[in-house]
Design an enzyme around this catalytic site. Structure first.
Site, PDB file in Angstrom:
ATOM      1  N   CYS A 116       4.525  15.633   2.519  1.00 29.49           N
ATOM      2  CA  CYS A 116       4.836  14.142   1.753  1.00 29.49           C
ATOM      3  C   CYS A 116       5.804  13.134   2.228  1.00 29.49           C
ATOM      4  O   CYS A 116       5.818  11.856   1.721  1.00 29.49           O
ATOM      5  CB  CYS A 116       5.694  14.468   0.309  1.00 29.49           C
ATOM      6  SG  CYS A 116       4.735  15.648  -0.587  1.00 29.49           S
ATOM      7  N   HIS A 256       8.890   8.252  -2.362  1.00 32.07           N
ATOM      8  CA  HIS A 256       7.767   9.230  -2.772  1.00 32.07           C
ATOM      9  C   HIS A 256       7.852   9.803  -3.845  1.00 32.07           C
ATOM     10  O   HIS A 256       9.100  10.008  -4.641  1.00 32.07           O
ATOM     11  CB  HIS A 256       7.942  10.179  -1.502  1.00 32.07           C
ATOM     12  CG  HIS A 256       7.018  11.448  -1.788  1.00 32.07           C
ATOM     13  ND1 HIS A 256       5.772  11.363  -2.162  1.00 32.07           N
ATOM     14  CD2 HIS A 256       7.452  12.866  -2.257  1.00 32.07           C
ATOM     15  CE1 HIS A 256       5.397  12.609  -2.362  1.00 32.07           C
ATOM     16  NE2 HIS A 256       6.298  13.259  -2.317  1.00 32.07           N
ATOM     17  N   ASN A 286       2.099  13.644  -8.063  1.00 30.45           N
ATOM     18  CA  ASN A 286       2.588  13.607  -6.739  1.00 30.45           C
ATOM     19  C   ASN A 286       1.102  13.654  -5.835  1.00 30.45           C
ATOM     20  O   ASN A 286       0.500  14.807  -5.638  1.00 30.45           O
ATOM     21  CB  ASN A 286       3.266  14.750  -6.374  1.00 30.45           C
ATOM     22  CG  ASN A 286       3.844  14.906  -4.842  1.00 30.45           C
ATOM     23  OD1 ASN A 286       3.384  14.363  -3.930  1.00 30.45           O
ATOM     24  ND2 ASN A 286       4.780  15.796  -4.388  1.00 30.45           N
TER      25      ASN A 286
HETATM   26  C1  LIG Z   1       8.859  22.221  -9.801  1.00 32.68           C
HETATM   27  C2  LIG Z   1      10.213  21.456 -10.739  1.00 32.68           C
HETATM   28  C3  LIG Z   1       9.517  20.359 -11.571  1.00 32.68           C
HETATM   29  C4  LIG Z   1      10.502  22.635 -11.930  1.00 32.68           C
HETATM   30  O1  LIG Z   1      11.710  21.954 -12.630  1.00 32.68           O
HETATM   31  P1  LIG Z   1      12.965  22.677 -12.754  1.00 32.68           P
HETATM   32  O2  LIG Z   1      13.535  22.113 -13.677  1.00 32.68           O
HETATM   33  O3  LIG Z   1      13.444  23.039 -11.191  1.00 32.68           O
HETATM   34  O4  LIG Z   1      12.327  23.973 -13.256  1.00 32.68           O
HETATM   35  P2  LIG Z   1      12.919  25.384 -12.990  1.00 32.68           P
HETATM   36  O5  LIG Z   1      11.722  25.844 -11.818  1.00 32.68           O
HETATM   37  O6  LIG Z   1      14.220  25.752 -12.763  1.00 32.68           O
HETATM   38  O7  LIG Z   1      12.259  26.355 -14.131  1.00 32.68           O
HETATM   39  C5  LIG Z   1      12.977  26.146 -15.384  1.00 32.68           C
HETATM   40  C6  LIG Z   1      12.004  27.094 -16.267  1.00 32.68           C
HETATM   41  O8  LIG Z   1      10.809  26.344 -16.742  1.00 32.68           O
HETATM   42  C7  LIG Z   1       9.867  27.197 -16.543  1.00 32.68           C
HETATM   43  N1  LIG Z   1       8.637  26.623 -15.959  1.00 32.68           N
HETATM   44  C8  LIG Z   1       8.182  26.257 -14.827  1.00 32.68           C
HETATM   45  N2  LIG Z   1       7.202  25.462 -14.845  1.00 32.68           N
HETATM   46  C9  LIG Z   1       6.850  25.290 -16.123  1.00 32.68           C
HETATM   47  C10 LIG Z   1       5.602  24.331 -16.635  1.00 32.68           C
HETATM   48  N3  LIG Z   1       4.957  23.871 -16.117  1.00 32.68           N
HETATM   49  N4  LIG Z   1       5.867  24.539 -18.045  1.00 32.68           N
HETATM   50  C11 LIG Z   1       6.715  25.089 -18.669  1.00 32.68           C
HETATM   51  N5  LIG Z   1       7.699  25.711 -18.227  1.00 32.68           N
HETATM   52  C12 LIG Z   1       7.799  25.799 -16.928  1.00 32.68           C
HETATM   53  C13 LIG Z   1      10.310  28.287 -15.595  1.00 32.68           C
HETATM   54  O9  LIG Z   1       9.384  29.574 -15.384  1.00 32.68           O
HETATM   55  C14 LIG Z   1      11.735  28.492 -15.768  1.00 32.68           C
HETATM   56  O10 LIG Z   1      11.800  29.154 -16.964  1.00 32.68           O
HETATM   57  P3  LIG Z   1      12.929  30.414 -17.022  1.00 32.68           P
HETATM   58  O11 LIG Z   1      14.136  29.573 -16.942  1.00 32.68           O
HETATM   59  O12 LIG Z   1      12.578  31.575 -18.130  1.00 32.68           O
HETATM   60  O13 LIG Z   1      12.826  31.219 -15.589  1.00 32.68           O
HETATM   61  C15 LIG Z   1      11.223  21.089  -9.727  1.00 32.68           C
HETATM   62  O14 LIG Z   1      11.902  22.165  -9.272  1.00 32.68           O
HETATM   63  C16 LIG Z   1      10.885  20.052  -8.633  1.00 32.68           C
HETATM   64  O15 LIG Z   1      10.207  19.222  -9.087  1.00 32.68           O
HETATM   65  N6  LIG Z   1      10.959  20.595  -7.539  1.00 32.68           N
HETATM   66  C17 LIG Z   1      10.456  19.835  -6.387  1.00 32.68           C
HETATM   67  C18 LIG Z   1       9.079  19.476  -6.293  1.00 32.68           C
HETATM   68  C19 LIG Z   1       9.151  18.735  -5.102  1.00 32.68           C
HETATM   69  O16 LIG Z   1       9.603  17.777  -4.864  1.00 32.68           O
HETATM   70  N7  LIG Z   1       7.754  19.027  -4.177  1.00 32.68           N
HETATM   71  C20 LIG Z   1       7.197  18.366  -3.265  1.00 32.68           C
HETATM   72  C21 LIG Z   1       8.183  18.226  -2.339  1.00 32.68           C
HETATM   73  S1  LIG Z   1       7.780  16.518  -1.707  1.00 32.68           S
END
Ligand SMILES: CC(C)(COP(=O)(O)OP(=O)(O)OC[C@H]1O[C@@H](n2cnc3c(N)ncnc32)[C@H](O)[C@@H]1OP(=O)(O)O)[C@@H](O)C(=O)NCCC(=O)NCCS
Length: 329
Positions: A116, A256, A286
């Site tokens: 990214c 980004h 993204n």
């Molecule tokens: C992926 C992302 C959106 C997840 O959001 P988050 O707030 O961290 O959520 P978590 O991973 O803590 O998950 C919270 C809960 O939601 C659930 N969950 C994950 N994806 C889900 C979805 N698409 N829909 C519903 N629930 C979801 C998880 O299973 C978890 O459930 P649990 O608490 O029962 O275990 C976030 O971590 C993120 O944006 N990460 C960075 C991504 C990124 O920048 N990537 C590229 C680098 S440039």
């Protein structure tokens, strides 16, 4: 010898027509529109459905638009850099395919892999060729067909990514505007918090790797979120301080687009209000190396010559960086 300065003289883009909405994803995995919007800021993303087209095609279309808007003949291009993690093939480089597709027969071409952060890394790389006088006209392209490496049964990743491409033309600047500074960082992620397990030389493709779905993105979302929030904000402040830029001096943050919460945290740390932040994650998700040039394209009619822009990105690798641009068009 005094170094020249590079400027962005044109911008182009390509977005596939097909819109994959949150509501459609609700039918594919256990998720819902509200969760996706509030956790990521995404409403829909574009998907390239045509199986015969991939990152090179999208990058070439974006490049053609940039060249047309600048009135530059493809044969004048000296160098093409394509930032991508979804190359058409492992080799030849996607940039070589773009070179042929757009008829830039005098250009040399290579790919740059920084996930990214690919576009900001490539922008700095391209600008140094102009600054040194080794190239007069450079195309810097970010192009990713993320749908080709997504597991559409994995709700933690399939909601995040979309396909698209953006391109900028770099030329020598003859005034005070241009690409004025850049800062880049790397921290080798040997724990593999964000990676594609198979398909490279470590785990070449086998029936087993395909069956185990190891050719798609694997991400520890929480770990990457923390790193990205810190990295993008830190490097944005670092480039402001290094160039004595106050929040008032910055016309636009061009971040980004991985997660709206990461973007908001970066803008807050910089002291910027939301009106100064380019956001397209709601519409495109993204798009990896394409997010920043797609923002520049979407905002080009709102930008004025002399505006100070801070481009900032964080990505797999880990890689992150910021570029200070005084807008030239
Ligand atoms: C992926 C992302 C959106 C997840 O959001 P988050 O707030 O961290 O959520 P978590 O991973 O803590 O998950 C919270 C809960 O939601 C659930 N969950 C994950 N994806 C889900 C979805 N698409 N829909 C519903 N629930 C979801 C998880 O299973 C978890 O459930 P649990 O608490 O029962 O275990 C976030 O971590 C993120 O944006 N990460 C960075 C991504 C990124 O920048 N990537 C590229 C680098 S440039």
């Amino acid at each position: 010898m005094e170094l020249k300065k590079a400027k962005i003289s044109a911008v182009g883009h390509y977005l596939p027509e097909y819109r994959l909405t949150n509501f459609e994803l609700e039918k594919m995995v256990d998720t819902n529109d509200e969760w996706i919007r509030t956790r990521t800021g995404i409403k829909e993303r574009r998907i390239l459905k045509d199986p015969d087209k991939a990152s090179a095609y999208m990058g070439a279309e974006a490049a053609k638009e940039a060249l047309e808007s600048a009135g530059v003949d493809p044969k004048e291009i000296d160098l093409i850099i394509v930032a991508t993690v979804t190359p058409d093939y492992l080799f030849p480089a996607t940039a070589c395919l773009v070179q042929e597709m757009i008829g830039a027969s005098n250009a040399f071409a290579f790919d740059l892999s920084a996930a990214c952060s690919g576009f900001v890394y490539a922008l700095t790389t391209g600008s140094t060729f102009v600054e040194s006088g080794n190239a007069k006209k450079v195309l810097v392209i970010g192009s990713d067909k993320m749908s080709s490496i997504i597991d559409y049964t994995d709700r933690t990743t399939c909601i995040l990514f979309g396909d698209g491409a953006g391109a900028v033309l770099l030329e020598e600047s003859d005034d005070e505007t241009g690409i004025l500074d850049s800062i880049h960082h790397t921290e080798g992620d040997t724990n593999c918090s964000l990676y594609q397990h198979a398909g490279g030389s470590r785990n070449p493709a086998t029936i087993e790797t395909v069956q185990a779905k190891q050719h798609v993105i694997s991400q520890d979302g929480r770990a990457v979120f923390k790193k990205a929030t810190m990295g993008m904000a830190d490097v944005s402040l670092e480039i402001m301080e290094k160039n004595n830029l106050s929040a008032d001096d910055v016309a636009w943050l061009v971040p980004h687009q991985a997660n709206l919460r990461i973007i908001d945290a970066t803008a807050n740390r910089m002291g910027l209000t939301s009106e100064k932040v380019m956001i397209n994650i709601d519409r495109y998700g993204n798009t990896t190396a394409a997010t920043i040039p797609l923002c520049l394209y979407d905002w080009k009619n709102k930008l004025n010559k002399g505006n100070n822009l801070v481009l900032a990105a964080f990505g797999g690798g880990f890689t992150w960086g910021a570029v200070y641009v005084k807008w030239s068009i």
